[in-house]
Design a protein around this motif. Structure first.
Motif: not given
Length: 357
Positions: A102, A105, A243, A245, A248-249
């Motif tokens: 990951f 990101w 960010q 995301l 979730a990551l």
């Protein structure tokens, strides 16, 4: 399970919204709160953490350690998972997912901090919520109490060395003075205070006196948890908005870790022939985390606005739904579990109508 515990994930989501909103609208206030530190310990957060932790530790009766031998199979499995598997597997998962898969990101400057937060989260076995999960699986209450008491006793001496070792292996600078201070502040002192208070209460009014005080303290403890989350998301707001995301990551290695460790504990208990009423809570204790302690330690070690603090809060976010799913799996597979050869042999040798040593 109380209404708050059942909908903890929704409360955390509400704290995300409120925290981000306040952090954006009142940045000066959050800067002032962040500056209230002594020896790298944020005083407002320290007070909130104590209000969270002490009521939970008040439930633990360390005299239950005398019953450990009656459940030696389940105790052995859970200790193996909690202290020999879970922290190390989380360090590996953190490096694999956050440090490698990951990485493109995630903000580069926070990668190591995220991994550190995951390690801190996994190094502290759950204390309070375990009693809820155990009850939902019709778990053996004496096993649950003795296991939690033993884990808390071990945590006093093992938390700092394990965190320090894994942070060092992950090439993260270990602030040993702050780590040891965190252990004293958030483990040793709360444990001592809770046990002194518990003994005084039981001497005067028995367990009923303890339960009455817990009924008064529970709303305060929950309010302290929500206030801490609002503070954390107030500091993390800009990063999350930029960010989204990230959350979730960060949840991916936490989810994998929960199912990996609960599944392994469940299987090992089945292989040793332990009863299902012990294997259920053993799997849940092996998988869940003492997220209140993890949040406190991450804040002390890396700061309120660190990636480590955010990673531990993601653990709070996923705690209830993922643990309820493990409860469902444990209950649904009871027939398969009790058909295991080792379990069958033990039932023949010592029928369930008789107490099993």
């Amino acid at each position: 399970m109380t209404l708050f515990e059942r909908y903890l994930t929704l409360w955390v989501l509400a704290c995300i919204v409120v925290g981000i909103g306040l952090g954006t609208a009142l940045p000066g206030l959050f800067t002032l709160i962040a500056a209230a530190e002594v020896a790298n310990v944020n005083l407002p957060v320290a007070v909130l953490i104590w209000l969270m932790i002490i009521p939970m530790l008040l439930r633990i009766d360390f005299s239950a350690l005398g019953k450990v031998g009656a459940f030696w199979r389940g105790i052995g499995v859970t200790l193996f998972i909690n202290w020999a598997v879970k922290p190390f597997s989380m360090a590996l998962l953190g490096w694999l997912f956050i440090g490698w898969l990951f990485r493109p990101w995630l903000p580069e400057a926070q990668i190591q901090s995220y991994i550190a937060g995951l390690i801190v989260l996994a190094a502290a076995p759950c204390t309070a919520m375990v009693f809820v999960w155990s009850n939902l699986t019709r778990g053996e209450p004496h096993f649950t109490l003795s296991q939690v008491a033993l884990n808390d006793a071990i945590m006093v001496v093992a938390f700092a060395p394990i965190v320090g070792l894994l942070l060092g292996l992950s090439a993260i600078t270990v602030p040993w003075a702050t780590l040891l201070l965190s252990v004293v502040l958030y483990i040793v002192i709360p444990v001592v205070l809770a046990q002194v208070l518990r003994r005084r209460l039981t001497a005067k009014g028995g367990e009923a006196a303890v339960e009455r005080l817990l009924a008064l303290l529970q709303p305060v403890s929950l309010a302290a948890l929500l206030a801490t989350l609002v503070l954390l998301f107030g500091f993390q707001g800009r990063q999350i908005v930029a960010q989204p995301l990230i959350i979730a990551l960060l949840a991916v290695p936490i989810l994998i870790q929960v199912y990996l460790n609960s599944g392994l504990a469940y299987l090992l208990n089945r292989m040793t022939g332990e009863r299902h009423c012990v294997a259920g809570p053993s799997a849940l204790i092996g998988a869940s985390n003492f997220f209140e302690l993890a949040v406190a330690a991450a804040i002390s070690l890396f700061g309120l606005n660190s990636g480590a603090a955010l990673a531990t809060v993601v653990g709070v976010l996923v705690e209830v739904p993922v643990m309820l799913s493990v409860v469902w799996l444990v209950n649904r597979t009871q027939g398969w579990y009790e058909a295991g050869p080792a379990v069958q042999r033990r039932q023949v040798a010592a029928p369930l109508a008789q107490p099993l040593p």
